[in-house]
Design a protein around this motif. Structure first.
Motif, mmCIF file in Angstrom:
data_model
loop_
_atom_site.group_PDB
_atom_site.id
_atom_site.type_symbol
_atom_site.label_atom_id
_atom_site.label_comp_id
_atom_site.label_asym_id
_atom_site.label_seq_id
_atom_site.Cartn_x
_atom_site.Cartn_y
_atom_site.Cartn_z
ATOM 1 N N GLU A 52 8.718 62.727 26.123
ATOM 2 C CA GLU A 52 9.346 61.779 25.954
ATOM 3 C C GLU A 52 10.079 61.782 27.439
ATOM 4 O O GLU A 52 10.550 60.633 28.138
ATOM 5 N N LYS A 109 10.313 58.860 30.140
ATOM 6 C CA LYS A 109 11.568 58.358 30.583
ATOM 7 C C LYS A 109 11.716 58.419 32.443
ATOM 8 O O LYS A 109 12.308 57.438 32.790
ATOM 9 N N ASP A 110 11.105 59.526 32.863
ATOM 10 C CA ASP A 110 11.029 59.450 34.166
ATOM 11 C C ASP A 110 10.125 58.300 34.923
ATOM 12 O O ASP A 110 10.373 58.051 35.968
ATOM 13 N N SER A 119 15.816 67.647 22.368
ATOM 14 C CA SER A 119 16.408 66.457 23.067
ATOM 15 C C SER A 119 17.666 66.118 22.500
ATOM 16 O O SER A 119 17.772 65.886 21.358
ATOM 17 N N GLY A 147 10.407 55.358 33.500
ATOM 18 C CA GLY A 147 11.365 54.201 33.214
ATOM 19 C C GLY A 147 10.818 53.442 31.945
ATOM 20 O O GLY A 147 11.203 52.370 31.513
ATOM 21 N N ARG A 148 10.202 54.439 31.183
ATOM 22 C CA ARG A 148 9.799 53.872 29.762
ATOM 23 C C ARG A 148 10.876 54.319 28.678
ATOM 24 O O ARG A 148 10.999 55.737 28.369
ATOM 25 N N ASP A 149 11.480 53.551 27.797
ATOM 26 C CA ASP A 149 12.589 53.915 26.865
ATOM 27 C C ASP A 149 12.003 54.267 25.615
ATOM 28 O O ASP A 149 11.406 53.558 24.777
ATOM 29 N N VAL A 150 11.400 55.497 25.447
ATOM 30 C CA VAL A 150 10.864 56.094 24.242
ATOM 31 C C VAL A 150 12.177 57.101 23.623
ATOM 32 O O VAL A 150 12.759 57.581 23.953
ATOM 33 N N GLN A 151 11.605 57.651 22.198
ATOM 34 C CA GLN A 151 12.484 58.552 21.616
ATOM 35 C C GLN A 151 11.611 59.149 20.595
ATOM 36 O O GLN A 151 10.503 58.799 20.450
ATOM 37 N N SER A 164 8.492 55.278 19.319
ATOM 38 C CA SER A 164 8.965 56.444 18.799
ATOM 39 C C SER A 164 7.894 57.269 18.604
ATOM 40 O O SER A 164 6.780 57.076 18.096
ATOM 41 N N LYS A 183 12.778 51.371 19.109
ATOM 42 C CA LYS A 183 12.050 51.488 20.181
ATOM 43 C C LYS A 183 10.812 52.547 19.963
ATOM 44 O O LYS A 183 10.616 52.925 18.929
ATOM 45 N N ASN A 201 18.355 63.097 22.422
ATOM 46 C CA ASN A 201 18.081 61.761 21.729
ATOM 47 C C ASN A 201 17.097 61.826 20.561
ATOM 48 O O ASN A 201 16.730 61.090 19.998
#
Length: 210
Positions: free
Chosen positions: A98, A102-103, A133, A105-109, A74, A72, A135
């Motif tokens: 990050e 995510k707030d 984090s 709606g984006r899936d990052v790490q 990164s 995903k 994650n």
């Protein structure tokens, strides 16, 4: 652990941060690629010159490949857990970006690769990354593996362990790289970028990537 916390939180010796050797941004925007509108400038050798395949040890003790890590978008950072100031601040900034993404709606790490594998065992890496984090992925390996990965991202570092083999500092670069799935590095960010700006700029790349 207590000694490490002292260095991490209250270190009195400021770390020397190596300048961005070999990486130069120009004021001319990049053209001819899908991310041109998002990139701050052009870099010597192009962004395709960053990155490499690898197999490293994750903070849970499992061996993982670059493809398994970068599944995903990164934010990748090179640092070390006994860094007294720079690494904690940069890791916190990346974790905050990050969370902002995510707030939306984006899936990052976030990912941290140690440049101090002698002291940074998987257990130590897990304890450090969990501070920022749940994650965040911590990666370590042998000296040879870390050298190869650092070279792939044009990261420069030097341990000052000639006299003290336990409480030494490590000079290192402080860039954060945006790596997309497929181990494709598309941008890097200096440490003076705020979490809000970092999240906004990463969002631009994610939109452009579709």
């Amino acid at each position: 652990m207590n000694d490490r916390k002292i260095l991490l939180i209250g270190g009195v010796v400021a770390i020397a941060v190596i300048a961005i050797g070999g990486i130069y941004l120009s004021t001319r925007p990049s053209t001819g690629n899908q991310f041109a509108a998002c990139q701050a400038g052009v870099v010597s050798g192009g962004m395709d010159s960053f990155g490499t395949d690898f197999t490293l040890t994750r903070d849970d003790g499992n061996r993982v490949t670059a493809a398994e890590v970068f599944d995903k978008p990164s934010l990748l950072y090179f640092g070390y857990t006994m860094c007294p100031d720079v690494c904690p601040l940069d890791s916190a900034r990346n974790a905050e970006a990050e969370a902002l993404l995510k707030d939306e709606g984006r899936d990052v790490q976030t990912v941290m690769i140690t440049i101090d594998p002698r002291r940074d065992t998987p257990e130590v890496m897990a304890e450090f990354t969990d501070l920022f984090s749940e994650n965040m992925i911590g990666l370590t390996g042998t000296n040879e593996e870390i050298d190869a990965v650092s070279k792939g991202w044009r990261n420069i570092y030097k341990a000052h362990d000639e006299e003290d083999k336990e409480y030494y500092l490590v000079d290192h670069m402080t860039m954060t790289y945006l790596v997309l799935p497929g181990n494709k590095t598309v941008e890097f960010f200096p440490r003076d970028v705020t979490p809000e700006v970092l999240a906004e700029r990463v969002g631009c790349f994610l939109d452009a990537a579709g």
